[in-house]
Every structure is written in C-alpha cells, then in structure tokens.
Design a protein around this motif. Structure first.
Motif, PDB file in Angstrom:
ATOM      1  N   GLY A  72      47.529 -68.858  11.128  1.00  0.00           N
ATOM      2  CA  GLY A  72      48.172 -67.587  11.431  1.00  0.00           C
ATOM      3  C   GLY A  72      47.731 -66.933  12.719  1.00  0.00           C
ATOM      4  N   VAL A  73      47.087 -67.695  13.601  1.00  0.00           N
ATOM      5  CA  VAL A  73      46.591 -67.159  14.871  1.00  0.00           C
ATOM      6  C   VAL A  73      47.581 -67.483  15.994  1.00  0.00           C
ATOM      7  N   ASP A  74      47.898 -66.486  16.803  1.00  0.00           N
ATOM      8  CA  ASP A  74      48.736 -66.671  17.986  1.00  0.00           C
ATOM      9  C   ASP A  74      47.826 -67.100  19.137  1.00  0.00           C
ATOM     10  N   THR A  75      48.017 -68.304  19.668  1.00  0.00           N
ATOM     11  CA  THR A  75      47.144 -68.825  20.728  1.00  0.00           C
ATOM     12  C   THR A  75      47.781 -68.726  22.113  1.00  0.00           C
ATOM     13  N   ALA A  76      48.823 -67.905  22.251  1.00  0.00           N
ATOM     14  CA  ALA A  76      49.513 -67.797  23.542  1.00  0.00           C
ATOM     15  C   ALA A  76      48.605 -67.241  24.635  1.00  0.00           C
ATOM     16  N   GLY A  77      47.541 -66.531  24.255  1.00  0.00           N
ATOM     17  CA  GLY A  77      46.643 -65.944  25.248  1.00  0.00           C
ATOM     18  C   GLY A  77      45.495 -66.843  25.656  1.00  0.00           C
ATOM     19  N   VAL A  78      45.529 -68.117  25.259  1.00  0.00           N
ATOM     20  CA  VAL A  78      44.439 -69.040  25.565  1.00  0.00           C
ATOM     21  C   VAL A  78      44.718 -69.771  26.879  1.00  0.00           C
ATOM     22  N   ARG A  79      43.748 -69.749  27.772  1.00  0.00           N
ATOM     23  CA  ARG A  79      43.840 -70.455  29.055  1.00  0.00           C
ATOM     24  C   ARG A  79      43.196 -71.833  28.905  1.00  0.00           C
ATOM     25  N   VAL A  80      43.861 -72.876  29.410  1.00  0.00           N
ATOM     26  CA  VAL A  80      43.348 -74.238  29.319  1.00  0.00           C
ATOM     27  C   VAL A  80      42.834 -74.683  30.685  1.00  0.00           C
ATOM     28  N   MET A  89      34.635 -71.741  29.002  1.00  0.00           N
ATOM     29  CA  MET A  89      34.549 -70.299  28.803  1.00  0.00           C
ATOM     30  C   MET A  89      34.292 -69.563  30.114  1.00  0.00           C
ATOM     31  N   ALA A  90      33.669 -70.240  31.083  1.00  0.00           N
ATOM     32  CA  ALA A  90      33.392 -69.613  32.375  1.00  0.00           C
ATOM     33  C   ALA A  90      34.673 -69.193  33.083  1.00  0.00           C
ATOM     34  N   GLU A  91      35.790 -69.799  32.714  1.00  0.00           N
ATOM     35  CA  GLU A  91      37.061 -69.462  33.352  1.00  0.00           C
ATOM     36  C   GLU A  91      37.772 -68.294  32.683  1.00  0.00           C
ATOM     37  N   ALA A  92      37.161 -67.722  31.644  1.00  0.00           N
ATOM     38  CA  ALA A  92      37.780 -66.575  30.980  1.00  0.00           C
ATOM     39  C   ALA A  92      37.928 -65.397  31.937  1.00  0.00           C
ATOM     40  N   ARG A  93      37.077 -65.349  32.962  1.00  0.00           N
ATOM     41  CA  ARG A  93      37.161 -64.268  33.949  1.00  0.00           C
ATOM     42  C   ARG A  93      38.478 -64.313  34.735  1.00  0.00           C
ATOM     43  N   GLU A  94      39.158 -65.460  34.695  1.00  0.00           N
ATOM     44  CA  GLU A  94      40.428 -65.601  35.398  1.00  0.00           C
ATOM     45  C   GLU A  94      41.605 -65.064  34.585  1.00  0.00           C
ATOM     46  N   ILE A  95      41.370 -64.717  33.339  1.00  0.00           N
ATOM     47  CA  ILE A  95      42.446 -64.207  32.480  1.00  0.00           C
ATOM     48  C   ILE A  95      42.732 -62.754  32.815  1.00  0.00           C
ATOM     49  N   ASP A  96      43.991 -62.434  33.048  1.00  0.00           N
ATOM     50  CA  ASP A  96      44.412 -61.061  33.317  1.00  0.00           C
ATOM     51  C   ASP A  96      44.898 -60.445  32.007  1.00  0.00           C
ATOM     52  N   LEU A  97      44.083 -59.590  31.428  1.00  0.00           N
ATOM     53  CA  LEU A  97      44.427 -58.997  30.139  1.00  0.00           C
ATOM     54  C   LEU A  97      45.692 -58.149  30.233  1.00  0.00           C
ATOM     55  N   GLY A  98      45.926 -57.559  31.400  1.00  0.00           N
ATOM     56  CA  GLY A  98      47.149 -56.778  31.578  1.00  0.00           C
ATOM     57  C   GLY A  98      48.388 -57.640  31.412  1.00  0.00           C
ATOM     58  N   THR A  99      48.350 -58.833  31.986  1.00  0.00           N
ATOM     59  CA  THR A  99      49.475 -59.765  31.832  1.00  0.00           C
ATOM     60  C   THR A  99      49.630 -60.188  30.377  1.00  0.00           C
TER      61      THR A  99
END
Length: 327
Positions: A85-93, A121-131
């Motif tokens: 039941g988890v939406d994984t659309a916000g996961v960066r590969v 996980m070091a690439e999580a900083r590249e995720i734009d939470l606003g987007t």
C-alpha cells in the motif's frame, strides 16, 4: 490525509550474538576497542526508517508517499512496498550506487551494534520536495526521517517555506548533524520523535532546554522501550502511555518505526494523542515479535486484543471502527 515519508530506504542484514556485548568490554580499554562477535544467525530483510514507517502506514490502510533515493537493485523491493500500500512515485533511482545497507548485531539483552552504509541515499539531496508535492497534488504532512543530512535540512526548509506541516525524526542522524542543522530540523515541527537517549542528545546538540524545545514544536513524543511513551506539549502535563507487553520478543529492529506508523495513522484519523500512541504501542509490539521490520501483517482483532489488555476496553472500543478495514 496524504502523508509523505522521507528518509532512508535500505536492506537490513540482521545478526544475532548469543552473548552480551557488555561482557566483552573492558572498562579501561574502551579507547582501543577491537572486537569480533560470532553470530549464530543472519537474516537479510528489507528496511530503512522511511520505508519501515511507510510500510506500517500502508498496512494500516493509508497510502503514504515514500520519498528517498535507492539503487537499481530496488525493483523487487519496490514491488513489495507497492503491494503493502505504499506509493513509491517519490523514490529516486541512482544510476551508480547501490541501495543503502544496514548491518546490525543484536545481543542476548536486545542491545544492538550497527553500521549504516548510505550508498544511493547520498543522492536524496537531489530530490526536490516541492516537485514531489506538486506531482502528488499536495501533502498534508511530511515526515523527515533519518536520511542524507543535506536532504533532511532541504526537506525541512521546503516544508517551512510552503507551510506544509512536518514531523521531525532525526533519530540516528543526530550523531552526524551539527548544532545549526539540528535546530533547523526541529524548529516548527508539528511532531518531534526521539527515544530517551536521543532526547538527551537533542538537548545537547541544540543547546536548548526541554522547555525551549517544547516552545518550538507542537508535540514531542519520546519512546522509552518497555516503559512506554511520554508525550509532551508546551504548558501541559506530560502524558504517559504504557507499552503493550510482548509475549515473545524476537527482534527490536524497526520497533520505533512501527510506533511512528501507528501514531501517525491515528493522528491522521483525528484521534487524540493518547489513542494514537496506544495504537503505535500495539503495532510496535507486533514488530518486536516479528523477525524483521517489515515481516508482519497487522490484524485488527489481534491489535484490538492487545490494546484492550494493555489500555482497557474503552480504548479498544473507540479504536475498533477505524481498524475494521485492516486485514
């Protein structure tokens, strides 16, 4: 209620040492420790703080949005989370790094020694939470769980700028964060999660008193293992919620994450803090009795029986209608 859970997504390598760590430590030689523990068992499980919390929320019938960074080895794990039941659309590969690894050894007293490899996980900083928020059609709450430190700060700043409520859960990353970072992570949080040790470390890292921290957050929830949970709010008496006893503890990994999932589910349904914490304690005990942080499927009848036994029939009756849809 739309909840996004940001933070680590990892594979857990869990080992069991039949002795006691304390018996191997020499008091006047702690400055030069060189120890090896022969483990009797190794289990490889899916984990990561954000994934564990999202998994619990999904199993309780919510549809949380998981936000984090993983490697290309995430395919099987993604399918498993989606099934829960988890939406994984916000996961960066990541194109170059493996999914994070958590290697943990637990002794006979349920003490743990662990090492965490960040990897993708070091690439999580590249995720734009606003987007992420725009693509999700808006978010009602963002959980900022242990992650790449820069990502944690960025996500918190985005929440403050956008007016999105957030929960601060710095947890294991308190050891890596400096004073300014910890203050920015905590300031303005609707919920602040710590265990007892982290609560003391938080006061040390921020340089703030408990009273000052309470003046900057909405609700501070401190888990205390078998002693339950303490909930504090500025100007109010602390609320203590007893733990739900475990019949046969198996593995403490992910217990705190399960509590957070139960608590956040309860608050998202509009429950008072006490009821939300009671569900969190019950779900935490289910995980404590499971071999791994995501090796469980909550059962409504079982949860209600646990809550009835630990917190009384009135609590169970109030919780029953919402849990009716839980498998």
């Amino acid at each position: 209620m739309r909840i996004a859970v940001t933070g680590s997504i990892a594979t857990d390598h869990l080992m069991v040492f039949p002795g006691r760590f304390a018996d191997q430590l020499i008091a006047d030689r702690l400055d030069k420790v060189s120890l090896s523990f022969l483990a009797d068992d190794l289990v490889v499980r899916h984990g990561g703080v954000a994934a564990n919390i999202a998994f619990g929320l999904g199993r309780l019938g919510l549809r949380p949005l998981l936000v984090g960074a993983v490697g290309r080895d995430f395919t099987e794990y993604r399918a498993r989370l989606e099934e829960a039941g988890v939406d994984t659309a916000g996961v960066r590969v990541s194109d170059t790094r493996h999914t994070a690894r958590f290697v943990c050894t637990t002794d006979a007293d349920q003490n743990q020694i662990a090492t965490f490899y960040a990897g993708a996980m070091a690439e999580a900083r590249e995720i734009d939470l606003g987007t992420v928020r725009r693509e999700a059609g808006g978010l009602d709450l963002v959980v900022v769980a242990p992650d790449d430190p820069e990502a944690m700060v960025r996500h918190t700043l985005d929440c403050r700028r956008s007016g999105t409520p957030f929960a601060a859960d710095p947890s294991q990353q308190l050891a890596r964060l400096d004073r300014d970072q910890v203050r920015r992570l905590v300031d303005g949080a609707r919920y602040l999660f710590t265990n007892e040790y982290e609560a003391a470390l938080l006061r040390d890292r921020t340089g703030w008193t408990e009273r000052r921290i309470l003046g900057r957050v909405g609700t501070w929830i401190t888990t205390r293992g078998g002693d339950g949970v303490v909930i504090r709010r500025c100007g109010e008496q602390p609320l203590t919620v007893p733990a739900v006893p475990a019949a046969a503890p198996v593995d403490p990994t992910g217990v705190g994450d399960a509590f957070r999932a139960g608590f956040l589910a309860g608050t998202s349904w509009g429950w008072p803090l006490q009821r939300a914490a009671q569900l969190g304690c019950a779900l935490a005990t289910v995980v404590l009795e499971s071999d791994g942080p995501q090796e469980y499927r909550p059962d409504a009848v079982d949860l209600l029986l646990r809550i009835d036994d630990a917190h009384g029939s009135a609590a169970a009756r109030e919780i029953t209608p919402r849990l009716a849809g839980v498998a």
